[in-house]
Motif scaffolding. Structure first.
Motif, PDB file in Angstrom:
ATOM      1  N   ILE A  84       0.565  -1.150  -0.036  1.00  0.00           N
ATOM      2  CA  ILE A  84       0.236  -0.065  -0.255  1.00  0.00           C
ATOM      3  C   ILE A  84       0.671   1.081  -0.511  1.00  0.00           C
ATOM      4  CG2 ILE A  84      -2.040  -0.749   0.960  1.00  0.00           C
ATOM      5  CD1 ILE A  84      -0.789   0.211   3.409  1.00  0.00           C
ATOM      6  N   GLY A  85       2.344   1.364   0.501  1.00  0.00           N
ATOM      7  CA  GLY A  85       2.798   1.969   0.330  1.00  0.00           C
ATOM      8  C   GLY A  85       3.165   2.402   1.140  1.00  0.00           C
ATOM      9  N   SER A  86       3.594   4.008   1.736  1.00  0.00           N
ATOM     10  CA  SER A  86       3.812   4.854   2.771  1.00  0.00           C
ATOM     11  C   SER A  86       4.099   6.235   2.820  1.00  0.00           C
ATOM     12  CB  SER A  86       5.473   3.950   3.854  1.00  0.00           C
ATOM     13  OG  SER A  86       6.352   4.670   4.891  1.00  0.00           O
ATOM     14  N   VAL A  87       2.943   6.674   3.809  1.00  0.00           N
ATOM     15  CA  VAL A  87       3.086   8.511   4.128  1.00  0.00           C
ATOM     16  C   VAL A  87       4.752   8.847   4.061  1.00  0.00           C
ATOM     17  CG1 VAL A  87       2.296  10.349   4.164  1.00  0.00           C
ATOM     18  CG2 VAL A  87       0.989   8.742   3.617  1.00  0.00           C
ATOM     19  N   SER A  88       5.064   8.171   5.228  1.00  0.00           N
ATOM     20  CA  SER A  88       6.291   8.659   5.662  1.00  0.00           C
ATOM     21  C   SER A  88       7.523   8.498   4.226  1.00  0.00           C
ATOM     22  CB  SER A  88       6.848   8.151   6.436  1.00  0.00           C
ATOM     23  OG  SER A  88       7.388   7.264   6.330  1.00  0.00           O
ATOM     24  N   SER A  89       7.589   7.277   3.351  1.00  0.00           N
ATOM     25  CA  SER A  89       8.330   7.027   2.435  1.00  0.00           C
ATOM     26  C   SER A  89       8.340   8.220   1.073  1.00  0.00           C
ATOM     27  CB  SER A  89       8.596   6.117   2.167  1.00  0.00           C
ATOM     28  OG  SER A  89       9.734   5.372   1.251  1.00  0.00           O
ATOM     29  N   TYR A  90       6.872   8.302   0.874  1.00  0.00           N
ATOM     30  CA  TYR A  90       6.641   9.284  -0.173  1.00  0.00           C
ATOM     31  C   TYR A  90       7.147  10.919   0.316  1.00  0.00           C
ATOM     32  CZ  TYR A  90       4.221  11.867  -3.989  1.00  0.00           C
ATOM     33  OH  TYR A  90       4.389  12.497  -4.711  1.00  0.00           O
ATOM     34  N   VAL A  91       7.044  10.581   1.445  1.00  0.00           N
ATOM     35  CA  VAL A  91       7.763  12.836   1.750  1.00  0.00           C
ATOM     36  C   VAL A  91       9.043  12.594   1.917  1.00  0.00           C
ATOM     37  CG1 VAL A  91       7.456  14.088   4.006  1.00  0.00           C
ATOM     38  CG2 VAL A  91       5.597  12.892   2.639  1.00  0.00           C
ATOM     39  N   ILE A  92      10.202  11.373   2.246  1.00  0.00           N
ATOM     40  CA  ILE A  92      10.797  11.405   2.487  1.00  0.00           C
ATOM     41  C   ILE A  92      12.217  11.391   1.030  1.00  0.00           C
ATOM     42  CG2 ILE A  92      13.036   9.454   3.254  1.00  0.00           C
ATOM     43  CD1 ILE A  92      11.604   8.842   5.568  1.00  0.00           C
ATOM     44  N   HIS A  93      11.356  10.738   0.238  1.00  0.00           N
ATOM     45  CA  HIS A  93      12.043  11.128  -1.156  1.00  0.00           C
ATOM     46  C   HIS A  93      11.519  12.061  -1.949  1.00  0.00           C
ATOM     47  CE1 HIS A  93      12.535   6.595   0.022  1.00  0.00           C
ATOM     48  NE2 HIS A  93      13.734   6.935  -0.627  1.00  0.00           N
ATOM     49  N   ARG A  94      10.568  12.749  -2.115  1.00  0.00           N
ATOM     50  CA  ARG A  94      10.779  13.304  -2.895  1.00  0.00           C
ATOM     51  C   ARG A  94       9.853  14.990  -2.332  1.00  0.00           C
ATOM     52  NH1 ARG A  94       7.920   9.319  -4.136  1.00  0.00           N
ATOM     53  NH2 ARG A  94       7.478   8.319  -6.320  1.00  0.00           N
ATOM     54  N   ALA A  95      10.127  15.358  -1.099  1.00  0.00           N
ATOM     55  CA  ALA A  95      10.641  16.278  -0.474  1.00  0.00           C
ATOM     56  C   ALA A  95      11.329  17.025  -0.509  1.00  0.00           C
ATOM     57  CB  ALA A  95      10.361  16.606   1.308  1.00  0.00           C
ATOM     58  N   LYS A  96      11.729  19.259  -0.841  1.00  0.00           N
ATOM     59  CA  LYS A  96      12.859  19.025  -1.558  1.00  0.00           C
ATOM     60  C   LYS A  96      13.248  19.870  -0.084  1.00  0.00           C
ATOM     61  CE  LYS A  96      11.546  19.832  -5.813  1.00  0.00           C
ATOM     62  NZ  LYS A  96      11.001  21.458  -6.980  1.00  0.00           N
ATOM     63  N   CYS A  97      12.857  19.541   0.976  1.00  0.00           N
ATOM     64  CA  CYS A  97      13.549  20.054   2.449  1.00  0.00           C
ATOM     65  C   CYS A  97      14.220  18.551   3.272  1.00  0.00           C
ATOM     66  CB  CYS A  97      12.424  21.200   2.698  1.00  0.00           C
ATOM     67  SG  CYS A  97      11.467  20.661   3.325  1.00  0.00           S
ATOM     68  N   SER A  98      14.341  18.981   4.603  1.00  0.00           N
ATOM     69  CA  SER A  98      14.523  17.802   5.599  1.00  0.00           C
ATOM     70  C   SER A  98      13.732  17.642   5.633  1.00  0.00           C
ATOM     71  CB  SER A  98      15.490  18.296   6.642  1.00  0.00           C
ATOM     72  OG  SER A  98      16.874  19.058   6.181  1.00  0.00           O
ATOM     73  N   VAL A  99      13.301  16.606   6.334  1.00  0.00           N
ATOM     74  CA  VAL A  99      12.525  15.476   6.961  1.00  0.00           C
ATOM     75  C   VAL A  99      12.760  14.739   7.776  1.00  0.00           C
ATOM     76  CG1 VAL A  99      10.442  13.416   6.456  1.00  0.00           C
ATOM     77  CG2 VAL A  99      11.396  14.816   4.665  1.00  0.00           C
ATOM     78  N   LEU A 100      11.723  14.837   9.231  1.00  0.00           N
ATOM     79  CA  LEU A 100      12.091  13.930  10.283  1.00  0.00           C
ATOM     80  C   LEU A 100      10.851  13.534  10.249  1.00  0.00           C
ATOM     81  CD1 LEU A 100      13.420  13.782  13.319  1.00  0.00           C
ATOM     82  CD2 LEU A 100      12.220  15.841  14.330  1.00  0.00           C
ATOM     83  N   VAL A 101      10.967  12.096  10.763  1.00  0.00           N
ATOM     84  CA  VAL A 101       9.453  11.581  10.834  1.00  0.00           C
ATOM     85  C   VAL A 101       9.713  10.351  12.855  1.00  0.00           C
ATOM     86  CG1 VAL A 101       9.043   8.750   9.991  1.00  0.00           C
ATOM     87  CG2 VAL A 101      10.415  10.352   8.742  1.00  0.00           C
ATOM     88  N   VAL A 102       8.690  11.041  12.788  1.00  0.00           N
ATOM     89  CA  VAL A 102       9.251  10.871  14.707  1.00  0.00           C
ATOM     90  C   VAL A 102       8.004   9.346  14.538  1.00  0.00           C
ATOM     91  CG1 VAL A 102       7.439  11.671  16.576  1.00  0.00           C
ATOM     92  CG2 VAL A 102       8.496  13.261  15.289  1.00  0.00           C
ATOM     93  N   GLN A 103       9.438   8.363  15.832  1.00  0.00           N
ATOM     94  CA  GLN A 103       8.245   6.994  15.304  1.00  0.00           C
ATOM     95  C   GLN A 103       7.382   6.948  16.898  1.00  0.00           C
ATOM     96  OE1 GLN A 103       8.609   4.954  13.239  1.00  0.00           O
ATOM     97  NE2 GLN A 103      11.034   5.231  12.839  1.00  0.00           N
ATOM     98  N   ASN A 104       7.030   6.398  16.808  1.00  0.00           N
ATOM     99  CA  ASN A 104       5.614   5.577  17.901  1.00  0.00           C
ATOM    100  C   ASN A 104       5.965   5.069  19.467  1.00  0.00           C
ATOM    101  OD1 ASN A 104       3.246   5.804  19.081  1.00  0.00           O
ATOM    102  ND2 ASN A 104       2.095   4.669  18.033  1.00  0.00           N
TER     103      ASN A 104
END
Length: 154
Positions: free
Chosen positions: A134-154
């Motif tokens: 089904i894909g992953s929103v965080s993965s999509y953003v990490i690979h396509r955002a033009k800035c830094s991405v911080l992913v917060v773990q649960n």
């Protein structure tokens, strides 16, 4: 370090962690903060799509779904407003926006339009198999955002 932070969140427990992290980083960096919620049928509390329920055109069913969707949209807007008020009380310059669509695409779009330097977002923790299917929103953003991405773990 980061002058513009975009916090992409939902109403889940992970969204609480994203918000807390965004508040802390915004305070540390004296940053502007933008809170984003993306309305999506994929979100846990969203109304179930009516398309699968009936093969016939049913005005009542459609009207009920539309009302549920409006209620969901309003609930999420109130959630964003309350979070923005919390951040403002902490002395952080804050605004918020709610968008509708595919979460990953909307997060990247809002970040780019606002010139965000950092996106903070959560991760639901799907299994590897589930993410492949089904894909992953965080993965999509990490690979396509033009800035830094911080992913917060649960």
């Amino acid at each position: 370090m980061y002058q513009k932070i975009l916090a992409a969140m939902d109403t889940s427990k992970v969204g609480d962690e994203v918000f807390a992290t965004a508040i802390n980083l915004a305070k540390l960096n004296n940053s502007e903060l933008k809170l984003l919620h993306v309305l999506s049928p994929e979100e846990e509390d969203s109304p179930i799509s009516f398309g699968v329920v009936s093969r016939e055109y049913n005005k009542e069913l459609i009207a009920k779904y539309q009302q549920k969707w409006k209620d969901f949209e309003q609930k999420c807007l109130e959630f964003l407003q309350s979070r923005a008020n919390e951040a403002i009380k902490e002395g952080i310059s804050t605004e918020f926006v709610q968008a509708e669509g595919v979460p990953g695409k909307q997060i990247c779009k809002v970040a780019e339009e606002w010139d965000a330097e950092l996106i903070i977002m959560g991760r639901r923790g799907h299994s590897v198999f589930s993410e492949l299917m089904i894909g992953s929103v965080s993965s999509y953003v990490i690979h396509r955002a033009k800035c830094s991405v911080l992913v917060v773990q649960n």
